[in-house]
Design a protein around this motif. Sequence first.
Motif, PDB file in Angstrom:
ATOM      1  N   GLU A  73       0.813  -1.214   0.000  1.00  0.00           N
ATOM      2  CA  GLU A  73       0.000   0.000   0.000  1.00  0.00           C
ATOM      3  C   GLU A  73       0.851   1.272   0.000  1.00  0.00           C
ATOM      4  OE1 GLU A  73      -3.843   1.721   2.456  1.00  0.00           O
ATOM      5  OE2 GLU A  73      -2.994  -0.230   2.984  1.00  0.00           O
ATOM      6  N   THR A  74       1.841   1.363   0.850  1.00  0.00           N
ATOM      7  CA  THR A  74       2.666   2.567   0.927  1.00  0.00           C
ATOM      8  C   THR A  74       3.431   2.784  -0.370  1.00  0.00           C
ATOM      9  OG1 THR A  74       2.863   2.387   3.323  1.00  0.00           O
ATOM     10  CG2 THR A  74       4.529   3.725   2.197  1.00  0.00           C
ATOM     11  N   ALA A  75       4.031   1.733  -0.901  1.00  0.00           N
ATOM     12  CA  ALA A  75       4.766   1.867  -2.159  1.00  0.00           C
ATOM     13  C   ALA A  75       3.839   2.350  -3.268  1.00  0.00           C
ATOM     14  CB  ALA A  75       5.419   0.545  -2.544  1.00  0.00           C
ATOM     15  N   VAL A  89       4.377   5.892  -5.308  1.00  0.00           N
ATOM     16  CA  VAL A  89       4.657   5.992  -6.750  1.00  0.00           C
ATOM     17  C   VAL A  89       3.532   6.706  -7.476  1.00  0.00           C
ATOM     18  CG1 VAL A  89       6.248   4.021  -6.842  1.00  0.00           C
ATOM     19  CG2 VAL A  89       3.830   3.656  -7.340  1.00  0.00           C
ATOM     20  N   GLU A  90       2.295   6.521  -7.006  1.00  0.00           N
ATOM     21  CA  GLU A  90       1.164   7.226  -7.612  1.00  0.00           C
ATOM     22  C   GLU A  90       1.302   8.736  -7.401  1.00  0.00           C
ATOM     23  OE1 GLU A  90      -3.702   6.778  -7.743  1.00  0.00           O
ATOM     24  OE2 GLU A  90      -2.609   5.827  -6.104  1.00  0.00           O
ATOM     25  N   MET A  91       1.679   9.152  -6.188  1.00  0.00           N
ATOM     26  CA  MET A  91       1.844  10.577  -5.898  1.00  0.00           C
ATOM     27  C   MET A  91       3.054  11.155  -6.636  1.00  0.00           C
ATOM     28  SD  MET A  91       0.607  13.220  -4.426  1.00  0.00           S
ATOM     29  CE  MET A  91      -0.539  12.519  -3.250  1.00  0.00           C
ATOM     30  N   ARG A 100       6.795   3.568 -12.895  1.00  0.00           N
ATOM     31  CA  ARG A 100       5.768   4.190 -13.741  1.00  0.00           C
ATOM     32  C   ARG A 100       4.653   3.189 -14.034  1.00  0.00           C
ATOM     33  NH1 ARG A 100       3.412   8.876 -14.891  1.00  0.00           N
ATOM     34  NH2 ARG A 100       5.429   9.899 -14.940  1.00  0.00           N
ATOM     35  N   ALA A 101       5.016   1.941 -14.293  1.00  0.00           N
ATOM     36  CA  ALA A 101       3.997   0.914 -14.550  1.00  0.00           C
ATOM     37  C   ALA A 101       3.120   0.720 -13.318  1.00  0.00           C
ATOM     38  CB  ALA A 101       4.665  -0.402 -14.959  1.00  0.00           C
ATOM     39  N   CYS A 152      -2.019   1.744 -10.517  1.00  0.00           N
ATOM     40  CA  CYS A 152      -2.699   2.276  -9.333  1.00  0.00           C
ATOM     41  C   CYS A 152      -3.714   3.343  -9.720  1.00  0.00           C
ATOM     42  CB  CYS A 152      -1.687   2.870  -8.353  1.00  0.00           C
ATOM     43  SG  CYS A 152      -0.652   1.644  -7.543  1.00  0.00           S
ATOM     44  N   ARG A 153      -3.346   4.209 -10.637  1.00  0.00           N
ATOM     45  CA  ARG A 153      -4.279   5.247 -11.091  1.00  0.00           C
ATOM     46  C   ARG A 153      -5.526   4.623 -11.717  1.00  0.00           C
ATOM     47  NH1 ARG A 153      -0.489   9.590 -14.267  1.00  0.00           N
ATOM     48  NH2 ARG A 153       0.254  10.724 -12.441  1.00  0.00           N
ATOM     49  N   LYS A 154      -5.321   3.611 -12.535  1.00  0.00           N
ATOM     50  CA  LYS A 154      -6.456   2.949 -13.178  1.00  0.00           C
ATOM     51  C   LYS A 154      -7.361   2.303 -12.138  1.00  0.00           C
ATOM     52  CE  LYS A 154      -7.846  -0.574 -16.466  1.00  0.00           C
ATOM     53  NZ  LYS A 154      -7.482  -1.730 -17.237  1.00  0.00           N
ATOM     54  N   ARG A 155      -6.752   1.579 -11.195  1.00  0.00           N
ATOM     55  CA  ARG A 155      -7.520   0.922 -10.142  1.00  0.00           C
ATOM     56  C   ARG A 155      -8.296   1.964  -9.324  1.00  0.00           C
ATOM     57  NH1 ARG A 155      -3.426  -2.128  -8.119  1.00  0.00           N
ATOM     58  NH2 ARG A 155      -3.099  -0.746  -6.365  1.00  0.00           N
TER      59      ARG A 155
END
Length: 144
Positions: free
Chosen positions: A27-29, A33-35, A90-91, A96-99
């Motif tokens: 979760e933290t990772a 990376v999303e932020m 990036r992947a 994460c953004r999509k989810r």
Amino acid sequence: MDDQDRLADTELQAAGFSRVRQARQTETAEDYVEMIAELIDSQGEARIVELAERFGVAHATVNKTVARLQREGLVSARPYRSIFLTDAGRAMADACRKRHRIVVEFLKSIGVSDDVAEIDAEGIEHHVSEETLAAFERLVVPKA
């Protein structure tokens, strides 16, 4: 309930708890990376100070997390410089953004307000199974 049924229930329960523990570990990772991706896309760079502000944590906490992300091959960073995502980072950020988007849209589709959907999605997105996420997506993403 016979011993066979009890064993099956025990194994199913253990599998559920195992999945939750795994989600907590990543979760933290995923959040970082999303932020980082969001900051790079909107500001051209991601820095420790912005991450600390966005997450509401101390700079030391961000430094420790970024060091872990470097060891895991998700970011590259040097002291007092910007943080960059590796291809793997990036992947992960894109996934994460999509989810996150799917969960938000699903919550909104069942009547949750925009603000609450965004907040709730932050927790749900890390714990939802691929099967459940696919079901959410079928309900909220228009067919091509």
